[in-house]
Design a protein around this motif. Sequence first.
Motif, PDB file in Angstrom:
ATOM      1  N   GLN A   4       0.834  -1.205   0.000  1.00 61.36           N
ATOM      2  CA  GLN A   4       0.000   0.000   0.000  1.00 61.36           C
ATOM      3  C   GLN A   4       0.871   1.260   0.000  1.00 61.36           C
ATOM      4  O   GLN A   4       0.571   2.227  -0.701  1.00 61.36           O
ATOM      5  CB  GLN A   4      -0.924  -0.010   1.220  1.00 61.36           C
ATOM      6  N   ASN A   5       1.963   1.237   0.756  1.00 61.59           N
ATOM      7  CA  ASN A   5       2.877   2.378   0.775  1.00 61.59           C
ATOM      8  C   ASN A   5       3.584   2.546  -0.563  1.00 61.59           C
ATOM      9  O   ASN A   5       3.775   3.666  -1.042  1.00 61.59           O
ATOM     10  CB  ASN A   5       3.904   2.229   1.887  1.00 61.59           C
ATOM     11  N   LYS A   6       3.980   1.436  -1.184  1.00 59.52           N
ATOM     12  CA  LYS A   6       4.619   1.495  -2.497  1.00 59.52           C
ATOM     13  C   LYS A   6       3.665   2.060  -3.540  1.00 59.52           C
ATOM     14  O   LYS A   6       4.055   2.884  -4.372  1.00 59.52           O
ATOM     15  CB  LYS A   6       5.089   0.112  -2.928  1.00 59.52           C
ATOM     16  N   VAL A   7       2.421   1.631  -3.490  1.00 57.20           N
ATOM     17  CA  VAL A   7       1.409   2.122  -4.428  1.00 57.20           C
ATOM     18  C   VAL A   7       1.198   3.618  -4.238  1.00 57.20           C
ATOM     19  O   VAL A   7       1.120   4.377  -5.202  1.00 57.20           O
ATOM     20  CB  VAL A   7       0.092   1.336  -4.249  1.00 57.20           C
ATOM     21  N   PHE A   8       1.105   4.062  -2.997  1.00 55.58           N
ATOM     22  CA  PHE A   8       0.940   5.490  -2.713  1.00 55.58           C
ATOM     23  C   PHE A   8       2.116   6.286  -3.253  1.00 55.58           C
ATOM     24  O   PHE A   8       1.931   7.346  -3.862  1.00 55.58           O
ATOM     25  CB  PHE A   8       0.794   5.701  -1.202  1.00 55.58           C
ATOM     26  N   PHE A   9       3.327   5.792  -3.056  1.00 56.05           N
ATOM     27  CA  PHE A   9       4.527   6.479  -3.522  1.00 56.05           C
ATOM     28  C   PHE A   9       4.568   6.553  -5.047  1.00 56.05           C
ATOM     29  O   PHE A   9       4.852   7.612  -5.625  1.00 56.05           O
ATOM     30  CB  PHE A   9       5.770   5.763  -2.982  1.00 56.05           C
ATOM     31  N   VAL A  10       4.271   5.450  -5.737  1.00 56.14           N
ATOM     32  CA  VAL A  10       4.297   5.430  -7.204  1.00 56.14           C
ATOM     33  C   VAL A  10       3.212   6.343  -7.769  1.00 56.14           C
ATOM     34  O   VAL A  10       3.440   7.070  -8.732  1.00 56.14           O
ATOM     35  CB  VAL A  10       4.139   3.981  -7.722  1.00 56.14           C
ATOM     36  N   GLN A  11       2.037   6.340  -7.154  1.00 56.78           N
ATOM     37  CA  GLN A  11       0.957   7.207  -7.622  1.00 56.78           C
ATOM     38  C   GLN A  11       1.326   8.676  -7.421  1.00 56.78           C
ATOM     39  O   GLN A  11       1.046   9.519  -8.282  1.00 56.78           O
ATOM     40  CB  GLN A  11      -0.337   6.870  -6.883  1.00 56.78           C
ATOM     41  N   PHE A  12       1.983   9.000  -6.322  1.00 62.35           N
ATOM     42  CA  PHE A  12       2.431  10.369  -6.092  1.00 62.35           C
ATOM     43  C   PHE A  12       3.483  10.786  -7.116  1.00 62.35           C
ATOM     44  O   PHE A  12       3.450  11.921  -7.614  1.00 62.35           O
ATOM     45  CB  PHE A  12       2.999  10.522  -4.673  1.00 62.35           C
ATOM     46  N   ILE A  13       4.419   9.896  -7.441  1.00 61.03           N
ATOM     47  CA  ILE A  13       5.456  10.209  -8.426  1.00 61.03           C
ATOM     48  C   ILE A  13       4.824  10.460  -9.796  1.00 61.03           C
ATOM     49  O   ILE A  13       5.200  11.415 -10.497  1.00 61.03           O
ATOM     50  CB  ILE A  13       6.503   9.073  -8.494  1.00 61.03           C
ATOM     51  N   CYS A  14       3.859   9.637 -10.187  1.00 63.25           N
ATOM     52  CA  CYS A  14       3.169   9.838 -11.468  1.00 63.25           C
ATOM     53  C   CYS A  14       2.447  11.178 -11.489  1.00 63.25           C
ATOM     54  O   CYS A  14       2.508  11.914 -12.479  1.00 63.25           O
ATOM     55  CB  CYS A  14       2.178   8.713 -11.720  1.00 63.25           C
TER      56      CYS A  14
END
Length: 78
Positions: A4-14
Motif C-alpha cells: 500500500q505504501n509502495k502504491v501510494f509512492f508510485v501514484q504520487f510520483i506519477c
Amino acid sequence: MTKQNKVFFVQFICFALLFLIGKGLLSFTSITGIINPIVCAIFATIFSPQFRVIKTDEGEKVMMRFLFNKKIKEVKWL
C-alpha cells in the motif's frame, strides 16, 4: 515497506511528473497567477494512472487503471 505504501509512492510520483509537465507546457501560454497550478493539478489528476491494492486468495495484488484504457492491468513490478 508495504504494498500500500509502495502504491501510494508510485501514484504520487506519477502525479508529480504530470504536474511538472503541465507546468512546463503552461509556461509557454499567457496563463499566470493562481490559475496556473490549478490547471496543472486538474491535468495531472485526470491523466495520472490509478493504482490500487486488491486482496485475493493468493495474496495482495497491485492493479492499475488508466484513463484511455478501460482494462484493469496487474502490475507485477510492485
